[in-house]
Scaffold this motif. Sequence first.
Motif, short mmCIF file in Angstrom:
data_model
loop_
_atom_site.label_atom_id
_atom_site.label_comp_id
_atom_site.label_asym_id
_atom_site.label_seq_id
_atom_site.Cartn_x
_atom_site.Cartn_y
_atom_site.Cartn_z
N ASP A 1 -45.99 -123.59 47.08
CA ASP A 1 -46.91 -123.43 48.21
C ASP A 1 -46.67 -122.09 48.88
OD1 ASP A 1 -47.61 -126.06 47.74
OD2 ASP A 1 -46.41 -126.85 49.39
N ASN A 2 -47.72 -121.53 49.45
CA ASN A 2 -47.63 -120.28 50.19
C ASN A 2 -48.53 -120.39 51.40
OD1 ASN A 2 -47.51 -117.66 51.08
ND2 ASN A 2 -48.13 -116.75 49.17
N ASP A 3 -47.93 -120.58 52.57
CA ASP A 3 -48.66 -120.74 53.82
C ASP A 3 -49.39 -119.43 54.16
OD1 ASP A 3 -49.48 -121.20 56.45
OD2 ASP A 3 -47.58 -122.06 57.05
N ASN A 4 -50.61 -119.53 54.66
CA ASN A 4 -51.37 -118.34 55.06
C ASN A 4 -50.83 -117.69 56.32
OD1 ASN A 4 -53.11 -118.61 52.92
ND2 ASN A 4 -54.73 -119.59 54.10
N GLY A 5 -49.98 -118.38 57.05
CA GLY A 5 -49.46 -117.83 58.31
C GLY A 5 -50.44 -118.08 59.44
N PRO A 6 -50.10 -117.60 60.65
CA PRO A 6 -50.97 -117.84 61.81
C PRO A 6 -52.31 -117.13 61.66
CG PRO A 6 -49.06 -116.51 62.40
CD PRO A 6 -48.92 -116.86 60.96
N SER A 7 -53.33 -117.75 62.25
CA SER A 7 -54.66 -117.13 62.25
C SER A 7 -54.65 -115.90 63.15
CB SER A 7 -55.70 -118.11 62.78
OG SER A 7 -55.77 -119.24 61.94
N ALA A 8 -55.39 -114.90 62.74
CA ALA A 8 -55.43 -113.65 63.53
C ALA A 8 -56.39 -113.79 64.69
CB ALA A 8 -55.85 -112.49 62.65
#
Length: 132
Positions: A125-132
């Motif tokens: 899995d690779n989280d997209n990170g926080p939304s900009a």
Amino acid sequence: MQQNRPAIDAIMERYQAWMQAIRDGDLEAILDIYAEDATYMPPGKPAFSGKQALREIWESYLQREEFVAHYSPTIHISKAGDMAYDIGRYRITMKKDGRSVAFEGKYVVVWKLIAQRWKAVVDMDNDNGPSA
């Protein structure tokens, strides 16, 4: 890679079982998706290999309140028909500190046909990170 409809359908059934097991909190059904020597690589953590390590990480996930995962598979079957890979997107929701949170990302699962059953041998899995 070719498109082998019966194999794709069989793997999609495994995904449905996997997501239902997560909703039900059924650890044994989740572990059944994986090969004995499978490796799971979650975001921000080391790799987990083998059923005992997978049991520990999935137990921790299932302890999260209202933990639900939804995967959107795109499956490709090998020419020999005994290996497949899936590149897709996921969305995970749960409650954290009493409020609903969601995580989105992408993933790769490598599948192998073992004793006439499709098993996940690599799951990353690779989280997209926080939304900009």
